[in-house]
Each structure stands twice: as C-alpha cells, then as structure tokens.
Design an enzyme around this catalytic site. Structure first.
Site, mmCIF file in Angstrom:
data_model
loop_
_atom_site.group_PDB
_atom_site.id
_atom_site.type_symbol
_atom_site.label_atom_id
_atom_site.label_comp_id
_atom_site.label_asym_id
_atom_site.label_seq_id
_atom_site.Cartn_x
_atom_site.Cartn_y
_atom_site.Cartn_z
ATOM 1 N N ASP A 138 -42.096 82.315 -21.378
ATOM 2 C CA ASP A 138 -40.791 82.698 -20.847
ATOM 3 C C ASP A 138 -40.288 84.084 -21.259
ATOM 4 O O ASP A 138 -39.817 84.847 -20.433
ATOM 5 C CB ASP A 138 -39.729 81.679 -21.266
ATOM 6 C CG ASP A 138 -40.036 80.264 -20.789
ATOM 7 O OD1 ASP A 138 -41.092 80.030 -20.173
ATOM 8 O OD2 ASP A 138 -39.207 79.380 -21.046
ATOM 9 N N GLU A 174 -43.301 72.318 -31.505
ATOM 10 C CA GLU A 174 -43.515 73.013 -30.225
ATOM 11 C C GLU A 174 -44.354 74.279 -30.444
ATOM 12 O O GLU A 174 -45.269 74.567 -29.686
ATOM 13 C CB GLU A 174 -42.155 73.369 -29.617
ATOM 14 C CG GLU A 174 -42.245 74.047 -28.255
ATOM 15 C CD GLU A 174 -40.878 74.380 -27.669
ATOM 16 O OE1 GLU A 174 -39.859 74.186 -28.367
ATOM 17 O OE2 GLU A 174 -40.836 74.841 -26.507
#
Ligand code: DGY
Length: 416
Positions: free
Chosen positions: A159, A383
């Site tokens: 992102d 994550e």
C-alpha cells in the site's frame, strides 16, 4: 524452537480466522476476504485440510466480475469495523466487492494444491477457466509495453511503498468526502499509512466509482498508473503456473505462452540502470521510483535472475537477519515499522525464497527460510515485523503468517 507448538498455534489461527468458506486475514483490522491473503491462507490450510483449501479459492473466484477481474476484497458480510466498506466501493461483481484487484497468487496456489492433492483435479479443472479469464483481464487492462501496472496502491498489496510516492504526490485529493479511518482503531498509527496517503487512496476509489469501474477508461485515464515490479513478477510466476496447469489438465496453452513472452520482455523494461535493480515506473510521468523493495526481490520468483540483484541481496541480508525488508535500509525513506516502507513480510520472504531455490540460489533460499522461521518462532504470527529488531508489528494472529509457517518456514514443512 518448539515446532509442534508453533505448528498447532498456526493451525489454530487459520481455523480461528475461518468464516465459513473463506479466511479473513485477522479479526478487527481486516474482517473480509482479501484476494492474495486468501491464496496464501490456502497453502497453509492445505497442510491439514486440503478439501477446505480448495474451497478457499473457489470462494475467491466466485466473486469474479464479468470482464474477468477478481476483486481485492469480497465483502461477504457487513462489518462496521472496516473502512472503506462496500457502500464506498460500489463494486459491480456478483458479490459486494472493491473495484480493484490484487496480486494474482491464485494460479500458483492452485498448482501447489494440485501437486499435493491430486484428488482435487476436478476442482482445479473447474477453477481453470476463471483463472484464465483473470489473467487475460490483466493482459488487457493492466499491461503497457509488457509492464504490469496498478491503478491504486492497494492493488499492489504494498500500500504505502515508496514506489508510489511520485504518482501519489501528483494527485490533489480535492473533493474527497469526509471520512473516519478504522485501521488506526486497531493498530498504532505509526505502523500504518499516513493521512495524506489515505486521502489519495479514497480519491482514487471515488475516481473509479464515478466512472462505474469502466476498465478500459481506468486503464487509459487513471491519474495513478504505475508499473509495479512486485505485481509483474507475481503475475509472471502465476502465468507460468497457469501454463503448467493447462498442460496437466489437457488445456490449450498457446495464449498463455504468449503472455509469458510478453511479461519476460516487460521485465527488462522495469530494470533501472541507475539503481541497478528492478524498479517501479510511473506511466503517467515517465519517472522511475528509484526504490529497491521486496517487490524488486521477487525477480527470481518470476524466473528472472540478474547479478545486480544478487549483489543487493547479499548486501541487504548481511545487514538484516530476518529476511527481506520492504525497502532497502540504505534508502533515506526507510522506516522500520511503517507497513511497506521497511518491515519484513513473511509472504514476501516465502515467494522470494521459493524463487531463489528454483533459480539455483539454494544457500540464500535456505538462509531466508530459516531466518523467517526464527523470526516467527521468536516473535509470533504478526502481520509484519521490524526488520532491525524482529519486533512484531501491525495486526496479530495473522492468517498469512500462519500459512507461511505451515507451508514453508516450519521444519515440519521440510519433512524435518
Ligand atoms: C487496508 O485497508 O489497509 C488494505 O491494505 C487495503 O487493501
């Protein structure tokens, strides 16, 4: 390292994130089905429940749009804890969805599943036409001069990588409707993209939605069109795997072979001689990003080797013990904890490591696998991870990190 305990913890995470036919990345932060997360989850699930692994990919493909795109998020059930949700996206597929795609790992995952579960042949055959249509969509709407480009940073999966900085700076996010982020309710804002990023993410969503997600118009007119080495190499790999699937299933592969040739030529155009690395390229401005990222390091996964990339690999992994950082630590834009501007991601290590082993970099691949195993073993199923300290970052109990453990990093995955 207590392999049995870690294996069972990883299985418990994947089972705990199972929402019935699909697996969410993690509760709270990501409560829906994400495209590439789901494909990686399938690799982990396949180690204990192959039938359920096939279902994961069948559910993903059930969200495919008429023109072939498989969306990056499928909003199977409403969840107010995530923004932007289905009402903001107004996707046009059979299931409420976003309007962009994500790195196409599915063909690779299906080939992987079929090799381990030959009984799933009919299920692979049923998925094949959808995969072919998705790859054809990429070659039609996301390919310029052989290079695969993205029309939103979220499409890349990376992102806030520096690859997008130039194109993002050129967008004036005027007219973005007022919004409240939810991601920073779940995770420290210092580990997430900035407000300036989010304003532009939403502006780009509005751009696509306002033209009803017209694929040809987006491919031509989107103010954000950046050729992405990560996406490029993942698609190249997946297209080779699609070709292998075609052969295994007795399907014609002439069109697929043509795509492979196009993508191999396109990879050359991603080479930045000044950086000595594969690099992102802004199709609208003609500028290169000048960023060595873990997307660049997927070249071997795509079947492409360069001495210059080997030299970068040796330098970066000598400095950092936990695998590939998402940005070269020598880059002034490096931030150890901010998402795709520094942290290590287990799935990127897996793809790079598998590619290196395939291309003969066996020692490097094994060092990367063992480094990833230590990182997860010592810091949990986060994550992503700080590449300097190994500290966990972002969401916890994360499906794809658990899947990477079970499918590749764990000693048990190597028959040991
Ligand atoms: C998010 O919401 O942060 C996702 O990465 C978008 O796909």
């Amino acid at each position: 390292m207590d392999t049995d305990r870690l294996d069972s913890e990883a299985r418990a995470i994947l089972k705990g994130n199972d929402r019935g036919g699909y697996t969410i990345p993690t509760a709270g932060l990501y409560p829906y089905q994400w495209n590439w997360d789901s494909a990686f989850s399938a690799l982990g699930i396949a180690t204990f429940d192959p039938a359920r692994a096939w279902t994961e990919l069948e559910t993903l493909l059930s969200g495919q749009w008429d023109h072939g795109m498989v969306p990056h998020i499928l909003f199977h059930r409403p969840d107010p804890g995530y923004f932007p949700g289905p009402d903001i996206w107004a996707g046009r597929g059979p299931i409420a969805s976003s309007g962009i795609t994500q790195p196409p790992v599915a063909a690779t995952a299906i080939r992987w599943l079929l090799a381990r579960d030959p009984a799933g042949r009919d299920r692979a055959a049923a998925l094949f036409p959808g995969l072919l249509a998705w790859h054809r969509w990429f070659m039609t709407y996301r390919c310029a001069g052989g290079r695969i480009f993205v029309t939103h940073p979220w499409e890349s999966g990376r992102d806030n990588a520096p690859d997008w900085d130039g194109a993002m700076a050129a967008i004036d996010p005027v007219g973005v409707a007022p919004y409240r982020r939810r991601d920073t309710d779940h995770v420290d804002a210092a580990m997430r993209p900035t407000k300036a990023d989010y304003d532009r993410y939403l502006w780009l969503v509005q751009f696509g939605r306002d033209i009803d997600w017209n694929a040809a118009q987006i491919a031509r007119d989107c103010p954000f069109r950046v050729a992405d080495p990560g996406m490029h190499f993942i698609l190249l790999r997946a297209t080779r795997d699609l070709g292998a699937l075609a052969a295994a299933l007795g399907q014609d592969s002439a069109e697929i072979c043509g795509w492979i040739a196009t993508l191999e030529a396109g990879a050359e155009a991603l080479w930045n001689p000044d950086l000595g690395a594969f690099d992102a390229f802004d199709l609208n401005s003609g500028a290169r990003a000048g960023a060595l990222t873990n997307g660049s390091f997927l070249c071997w996964y795509g079947g492409i080797d360069r001495p210059g990339m080997r030299a970068h690999l040796a330098r970066v992994t000598a400095a950092l013990p936990h695998g590939l950082p998402s940005l070269d630590p020598a880059d002034p834009r490096f931030e150890a904890k901010r998402y795709w501007r520094g942290p290590v991601w287990a799935v990127m290590n897996l793809m790079a490591g598998i590619g290196m082993a395939d291309m003969g970099l066996r020692a490097e691949a094994e060092a990367l696998r063992q480094g990833t195993a230590r990182l997860i073993g010592e810091n949990g199923f986060a994550e992503y991870f700080d590449p300097v300290t190994g500290a966990p970052a972002g969401g916890g109990a994360f499906s794809w990190t658990a899947a990477v453990w079970l499918a590749w990093a764990s000693p048990s995955s190597q028959g040991g």
